[in-house]
Design an enzyme around this catalytic site. Sequence first.
Site, mmCIF file in Angstrom:
data_model
loop_
_atom_site.group_PDB
_atom_site.id
_atom_site.type_symbol
_atom_site.label_atom_id
_atom_site.label_comp_id
_atom_site.label_asym_id
_atom_site.label_seq_id
_atom_site.Cartn_x
_atom_site.Cartn_y
_atom_site.Cartn_z
ATOM 1 N N GLY A 126 0.836 -1.207 0.000
ATOM 2 C CA GLY A 126 0.000 0.000 0.000
ATOM 3 C C GLY A 126 0.868 1.253 0.000
ATOM 4 O O GLY A 126 2.096 1.170 0.078
ATOM 5 N N THR A 154 1.263 3.622 2.225
ATOM 6 C CA THR A 154 2.017 3.888 3.452
ATOM 7 C C THR A 154 3.256 3.008 3.489
ATOM 8 O O THR A 154 4.367 3.463 3.810
ATOM 9 C CB THR A 154 1.150 3.617 4.693
ATOM 10 O OG1 THR A 154 -0.077 4.337 4.574
ATOM 11 C CG2 THR A 154 1.869 4.020 5.967
ATOM 12 N N ASP A 202 2.813 -3.299 8.095
ATOM 13 C CA ASP A 202 1.774 -3.221 7.077
ATOM 14 C C ASP A 202 0.877 -2.017 7.350
ATOM 15 O O ASP A 202 0.890 -1.458 8.455
ATOM 16 C CB ASP A 202 0.937 -4.519 7.065
ATOM 17 C CG ASP A 202 0.395 -4.848 5.677
ATOM 18 O OD1 ASP A 202 0.074 -6.026 5.433
ATOM 19 O OD2 ASP A 202 0.294 -3.915 4.850
ATOM 20 N N ASP A 218 -6.763 -0.326 6.402
ATOM 21 C CA ASP A 218 -7.826 0.557 5.924
ATOM 22 C C ASP A 218 -8.620 1.144 7.080
ATOM 23 O O ASP A 218 -9.050 2.287 7.035
ATOM 24 C CB ASP A 218 -8.753 -0.217 4.974
ATOM 25 C CG ASP A 218 -8.009 -0.574 3.704
ATOM 26 O OD1 ASP A 218 -7.605 0.354 2.990
ATOM 27 O OD2 ASP A 218 -7.781 -1.768 3.459
ATOM 28 N N LYS A 221 -8.485 -4.707 6.282
ATOM 29 C CA LYS A 221 -7.422 -4.557 5.291
ATOM 30 C C LYS A 221 -7.884 -5.158 3.977
ATOM 31 O O LYS A 221 -8.898 -5.842 3.927
ATOM 32 C CB LYS A 221 -6.149 -5.281 5.776
ATOM 33 C CG LYS A 221 -5.356 -4.465 6.797
ATOM 34 C CD LYS A 221 -4.120 -5.201 7.284
ATOM 35 C CE LYS A 221 -3.177 -5.542 6.163
ATOM 36 N NZ LYS A 221 -2.774 -4.357 5.371
ATOM 37 N N GLY A 272 -7.759 -3.144 0.949
ATOM 38 C CA GLY A 272 -8.080 -2.100 -0.029
ATOM 39 C C GLY A 272 -7.239 -2.218 -1.297
ATOM 40 O O GLY A 272 -7.700 -1.921 -2.390
ATOM 41 N N GLY A 273 -6.002 -2.721 -1.126
ATOM 42 C CA GLY A 273 -5.118 -2.885 -2.277
ATOM 43 C C GLY A 273 -5.196 -4.266 -2.903
ATOM 44 O O GLY A 273 -4.493 -4.576 -3.865
ATOM 45 N N GLU A 316 -0.823 -10.791 2.700
ATOM 46 C CA GLU A 316 -0.569 -9.936 3.868
ATOM 47 C C GLU A 316 -0.872 -10.705 5.144
ATOM 48 O O GLU A 316 -0.061 -10.747 6.075
ATOM 49 C CB GLU A 316 -1.435 -8.674 3.810
ATOM 50 C CG GLU A 316 -0.973 -7.662 2.789
ATOM 51 C CD GLU A 316 -1.923 -6.486 2.668
ATOM 52 O OE1 GLU A 316 -3.118 -6.612 3.003
ATOM 53 O OE2 GLU A 316 -1.453 -5.409 2.238
ATOM 54 N N LYS A 345 -7.219 6.500 9.372
ATOM 55 C CA LYS A 345 -7.555 5.063 9.474
ATOM 56 C C LYS A 345 -8.163 4.704 10.827
ATOM 57 O O LYS A 345 -8.689 3.620 11.008
ATOM 58 C CB LYS A 345 -6.307 4.215 9.234
ATOM 59 C CG LYS A 345 -5.555 4.521 7.959
ATOM 60 C CD LYS A 345 -6.449 4.380 6.747
ATOM 61 C CE LYS A 345 -5.770 4.732 5.439
ATOM 62 N NZ LYS A 345 -4.607 3.934 5.098
HETATM 63 O O1 DER Z 1 -4.568 -3.399 1.026
HETATM 64 C C1 DER Z 1 -4.127 -3.226 2.162
HETATM 65 O O2 DER Z 1 -4.428 -3.949 3.139
HETATM 66 C C2 DER Z 1 -3.250 -2.039 2.388
HETATM 67 O O3 DER Z 1 -2.461 -2.200 3.533
HETATM 68 C C3 DER Z 1 -4.135 -0.839 2.516
HETATM 69 O O4 DER Z 1 -5.253 -1.155 3.184
HETATM 70 C C4 DER Z 1 -3.480 0.363 3.166
HETATM 71 O O5 DER Z 1 -3.160 1.114 2.117
HETATM 72 P P1 DER Z 1 -2.677 2.628 2.241
HETATM 73 O O6 DER Z 1 -1.450 2.582 3.125
HETATM 74 O O7 DER Z 1 -2.381 2.970 0.817
HETATM 75 O O8 DER Z 1 -3.797 3.407 2.835
#
Ligand code: DER
Length: 224
Positions: free
Chosen positions: A29, A31, A83, A86, A96, A98-99, A105, A123
Amino acid sequence: TNQSKQKVHAARKAIEYVEDGMVLGLGTGSTMDVFLDLLGERVQAGLQIKGVPTSVKTEQKAKQLGIPLTTLSDHPKLDLAFDGADEIDPDFQLTKGGGGSLLREKMVDVTAKQFIVVADESKMVNQLGAFPLPVEVVKFGWDSIREQLEALGCDAVLREVDGLPFETDNDQFIIDCHFHQIENPHMLRDQIKSIVGVVEVGLFLDMTDIVLVGVDEEVIIYEK
Ligand code: DER
């Protein structure tokens, strides 16, 4: 933006936990992209670590940065996993996915002696569920799975990119479940995982040891 500054502050704090000789879980992601850039600088300066990537995207970025990579087979127990998330609730329960990388993960994050979540303050939530809950499913009979997910009380939508179904690194589909609020994450996780054909769900429960949250120029450290 303020959010991106918060990611940088949180990622900088996360780097402080890394020591020579560690084997790390490398999350996915935007971050974690900030974290990987900083980790790459430390590796160039001589830091001795290895990383297990949680996605092809993270693997490719780590390679570009010269971060040595290894696998879960070679290192079934990791020292630290880092990690993003979301959503993070007051009990450190996470949504989690979103990606779209939630399966690898969760496989990596769950093997670490300490799992460290790195996030900006957007978040932090009081209750999980506003973020559509990602569920990784096999392609076979996906629409039947989708209907069973809806029966749990959500709008379940096949994730698409440019009008085509999104495919994960594991060549499977993601169904995003709009529950709006999740009263009992443990019960919902178990209900979803019991649907035949569901591979994994983006509820990361009772896994998180440390949460690093960027808030303006500061980083708040939450520890279990
Ligand atoms: O997909 C995921 O679980 C990622 O960690 C995501 O949820 C966090 O992404 P971001 O750091 O771009 O907000």
